[in-house]
Motif scaffolding. Sequence first.
Motif, PDB file in Angstrom:
ATOM      1  N   PHE A   1      62.768  -4.346  25.661  1.00 34.29           N
ATOM      2  CA  PHE A   1      64.059  -3.664  25.741  1.00 34.29           C
ATOM      3  C   PHE A   1      65.148  -4.454  25.040  1.00 34.29           C
ATOM      4  CE2 PHE A   1      63.779  -6.411  29.402  1.00 34.29           C
ATOM      5  CZ  PHE A   1      65.043  -6.911  29.604  1.00 34.29           C
ATOM      6  N   LEU A   2      64.922  -5.767  24.823  1.00 34.48           N
ATOM      7  CA  LEU A   2      65.850  -6.600  24.074  1.00 34.48           C
ATOM      8  C   LEU A   2      65.444  -6.741  22.613  1.00 34.48           C
ATOM      9  CD1 LEU A   2      66.416  -9.520  26.635  1.00 34.48           C
ATOM     10  CD2 LEU A   2      67.952  -7.599  26.148  1.00 34.48           C
ATOM     11  N   GLU A   3      64.159  -6.610  22.318  1.00 35.31           N
ATOM     12  CA  GLU A   3      63.658  -6.878  20.974  1.00 35.31           C
ATOM     13  C   GLU A   3      63.700  -5.658  20.045  1.00 35.31           C
ATOM     14  OE1 GLU A   3      59.776  -8.470  21.757  1.00 35.31           O
ATOM     15  OE2 GLU A   3      60.548 -10.519  21.897  1.00 35.31           O
ATOM     16  N   ILE A   4      63.769  -4.475  20.597  1.00 36.37           N
ATOM     17  CA  ILE A   4      63.875  -3.280  19.751  1.00 36.37           C
ATOM     18  C   ILE A   4      65.262  -3.268  19.112  1.00 36.37           C
ATOM     19  CG2 ILE A   4      63.939  -0.750  19.712  1.00 36.37           C
ATOM     20  CD1 ILE A   4      61.952  -0.757  22.018  1.00 36.37           C
ATOM     21  N   THR A   5      65.291  -3.194  17.799  1.00 38.95           N
ATOM     22  CA  THR A   5      66.560  -3.254  17.074  1.00 38.95           C
ATOM     23  C   THR A   5      67.281  -1.906  17.131  1.00 38.95           C
ATOM     24  OG1 THR A   5      65.439  -2.662  15.012  1.00 38.95           O
ATOM     25  CG2 THR A   5      65.650  -5.008  15.506  1.00 38.95           C
ATOM     26  N   LYS A   6      68.471  -1.845  16.558  1.00 38.06           N
ATOM     27  CA  LYS A   6      69.224  -0.598  16.488  1.00 38.06           C
ATOM     28  C   LYS A   6      68.460   0.418  15.636  1.00 38.06           C
ATOM     29  CE  LYS A   6      73.673  -0.601  16.013  1.00 38.06           C
ATOM     30  NZ  LYS A   6      75.047  -0.830  15.513  1.00 38.06           N
ATOM     31  N   ILE A   7      68.513   1.665  16.051  1.00 36.87           N
ATOM     32  CA  ILE A   7      67.800   2.750  15.378  1.00 36.87           C
ATOM     33  C   ILE A   7      68.833   3.734  14.843  1.00 36.87           C
ATOM     34  CG2 ILE A   7      66.159   4.640  15.674  1.00 36.87           C
ATOM     35  CD1 ILE A   7      64.892   3.058  17.954  1.00 36.87           C
ATOM     36  N   PRO A   8      68.682   4.183  13.599  1.00 34.41           N
ATOM     37  CA  PRO A   8      69.636   5.164  13.052  1.00 34.41           C
ATOM     38  C   PRO A   8      69.760   6.375  13.967  1.00 34.41           C
ATOM     39  CG  PRO A   8      68.185   4.347  11.321  1.00 34.41           C
ATOM     40  CD  PRO A   8      67.654   3.799  12.613  1.00 34.41           C
ATOM     41  N   SER A   9      70.990   6.763  14.236  1.00 31.36           N
ATOM     42  CA  SER A   9      71.225   7.840  15.198  1.00 31.36           C
ATOM     43  C   SER A   9      71.467   9.196  14.540  1.00 31.36           C
ATOM     44  CB  SER A   9      72.420   7.492  16.096  1.00 31.36           C
ATOM     45  OG  SER A   9      73.573   7.244  15.316  1.00 31.36           O
ATOM     46  N   ASN A  10      71.295   9.277  13.219  1.00 35.63           N
ATOM     47  CA  ASN A  10      71.451  10.555  12.517  1.00 35.63           C
ATOM     48  C   ASN A  10      70.081  11.152  12.236  1.00 35.63           C
ATOM     49  OD1 ASN A  10      74.303  10.359  12.345  1.00 35.63           O
ATOM     50  ND2 ASN A  10      74.109   9.001  10.580  1.00 35.63           N
ATOM     51  N   PRO A  11      69.804  12.340  12.769  1.00 38.65           N
ATOM     52  CA  PRO A  11      68.482  12.943  12.537  1.00 38.65           C
ATOM     53  C   PRO A  11      68.253  13.282  11.077  1.00 38.65           C
ATOM     54  CG  PRO A  11      69.969  14.533  13.557  1.00 38.65           C
ATOM     55  CD  PRO A  11      70.683  13.210  13.568  1.00 38.65           C
ATOM     56  N   GLY A  12      67.010  13.152  10.647  1.00 38.80           N
ATOM     57  CA  GLY A  12      66.672  13.487   9.265  1.00 38.80           C
ATOM     58  C   GLY A  12      66.607  14.977   9.027  1.00 38.80           C
ATOM     59  N   VAL A  13      66.386  15.762  10.086  1.00 38.18           N
ATOM     60  CA  VAL A  13      66.305  17.222   9.980  1.00 38.18           C
ATOM     61  C   VAL A  13      67.436  17.811  10.811  1.00 38.18           C
ATOM     62  CG1 VAL A  13      64.874  19.266  10.327  1.00 38.18           C
ATOM     63  CG2 VAL A  13      63.796  17.084   9.748  1.00 38.18           C
TER      64      VAL A  13
ATOM     65  N   TYR B   1      68.085  -2.209  29.663  1.00 39.59           N
ATOM     66  CA  TYR B   1      66.676  -1.954  29.972  1.00 39.59           C
ATOM     67  C   TYR B   1      66.452  -0.461  30.254  1.00 39.59           C
ATOM     68  CZ  TYR B   1      62.532  -1.439  32.880  1.00 39.59           C
ATOM     69  OH  TYR B   1      61.337  -0.990  33.405  1.00 39.59           O
ATOM     70  N   THR B   2      67.306   0.117  31.103  1.00 37.36           N
ATOM     71  CA  THR B   2      67.136   1.515  31.487  1.00 37.36           C
ATOM     72  C   THR B   2      67.263   2.447  30.284  1.00 37.36           C
ATOM     73  OG1 THR B   2      68.030   1.036  33.685  1.00 37.36           O
ATOM     74  CG2 THR B   2      67.986   3.347  32.992  1.00 37.36           C
ATOM     75  N   MET B   3      68.284   2.214  29.464  1.00 34.93           N
ATOM     76  CA  MET B   3      68.479   3.044  28.276  1.00 34.93           C
ATOM     77  C   MET B   3      67.299   2.944  27.319  1.00 34.93           C
ATOM     78  SD  MET B   3      72.476   2.756  27.200  1.00 34.93           S
ATOM     79  CE  MET B   3      73.775   3.401  28.251  1.00 34.93           C
ATOM     80  N   THR B   4      66.778   1.737  27.153  1.00 34.43           N
ATOM     81  CA  THR B   4      65.679   1.530  26.207  1.00 34.43           C
ATOM     82  C   THR B   4      64.411   2.219  26.669  1.00 34.43           C
ATOM     83  OG1 THR B   4      66.600  -0.616  25.555  1.00 34.43           O
ATOM     84  CG2 THR B   4      64.295  -0.210  25.009  1.00 34.43           C
ATOM     85  N   GLU B   5      64.066   2.078  27.938  1.00 36.36           N
ATOM     86  CA  GLU B   5      62.837   2.690  28.432  1.00 36.36           C
ATOM     87  C   GLU B   5      62.945   4.220  28.471  1.00 36.36           C
ATOM     88  OE1 GLU B   5      59.999   1.266  28.761  1.00 36.36           O
ATOM     89  OE2 GLU B   5      60.864  -0.683  28.269  1.00 36.36           O
ATOM     90  N   GLN B   6      64.127   4.728  28.774  1.00 38.25           N
ATOM     91  CA  GLN B   6      64.323   6.179  28.707  1.00 38.25           C
ATOM     92  C   GLN B   6      64.197   6.664  27.269  1.00 38.25           C
ATOM     93  OE1 GLN B   6      68.149   6.869  30.551  1.00 38.25           O
ATOM     94  NE2 GLN B   6      67.291   6.934  32.618  1.00 38.25           N
TER      95      GLN B   6
END
Length: 279
Positions: A115-127, A208-213
């Motif tokens: 939950f700490l090691e996953i980096t930021k993910i682009p929040s704009n959908p490709g479709v 942690y909660t946000m990441t696992e969800q």
Amino acid sequence: MGFPAIIGFLFGGFTVFFAFLAVFAFSPEISQLISPIVVTVLKDVGGPVAAGFGGAMAGAGCSYFFQKKTEKANEVKADFSAVHRTVIHLTSQLNDLFSIKKYNIYPVRDSKIRFLEITKIPSNPGVTDRIDPRIIDIALSMNDTVTIDTIYLAQARYRACFENFSNRNGSLDEYRATLKASNLGKAGAHTLCQLGETVGEGQIIALYTMTEQMIEVVDEALQSLTESLELVSGILEKKHKGTGALTLKMNTSKGAEYLEKMPSPYFDAESLRAYLRAC
């Protein structure tokens, strides 16, 4: 009464009429039973009129059946086009989440602190465009509510993924800002206990909660998109069976490990909270 029934009725009537004329022409004994004037009228007037109407009915019948055949062919073509566009749409969404999971989530699947090691993910959908609404009409014409429900669920989960990415990115930014402002942020490696003392239990648990969800929703979206593809790919074969319509089959076996559900996290929320408090 349908148009084919009317054509059949009139065709039968004209056939009987011409049969009577043939009998009158080749059986003088029978024709003598009817008034010569009536026979003459039937031959000289009724015959040409019946022939004209018969030809018109035959032409109308041929035109009707040709039109129905053309409409059927156009329907198959339109259905195939809608299915093809839908398959491309779903495949693009599947590939979008597939890549995110492969490069951002999967590599740390077994880490205790993923939950700490996953980096930021682009929040704009490709479709961003909507699913072709005609695919819903095709499914409705077959009373196939399962396909409709699965497609709508897949679309909702796809959009939810990027909402979760955005929320988690915001939480991760807050965590990094707090860490950077502390002396610990300037150091090298640090333990989870040190992070808890510096950042605070509440912020760690929230991240942690946000990441696992987020991980759970990604897995659910991948599952729904895969199921939607399978259902849509076989819909033509069900509706137009025997017409030679091609069936689209998408190969999802390559990289199947990225489509599987992620393993359970090392911590749950309560055990993580207990761990931080025990430090």
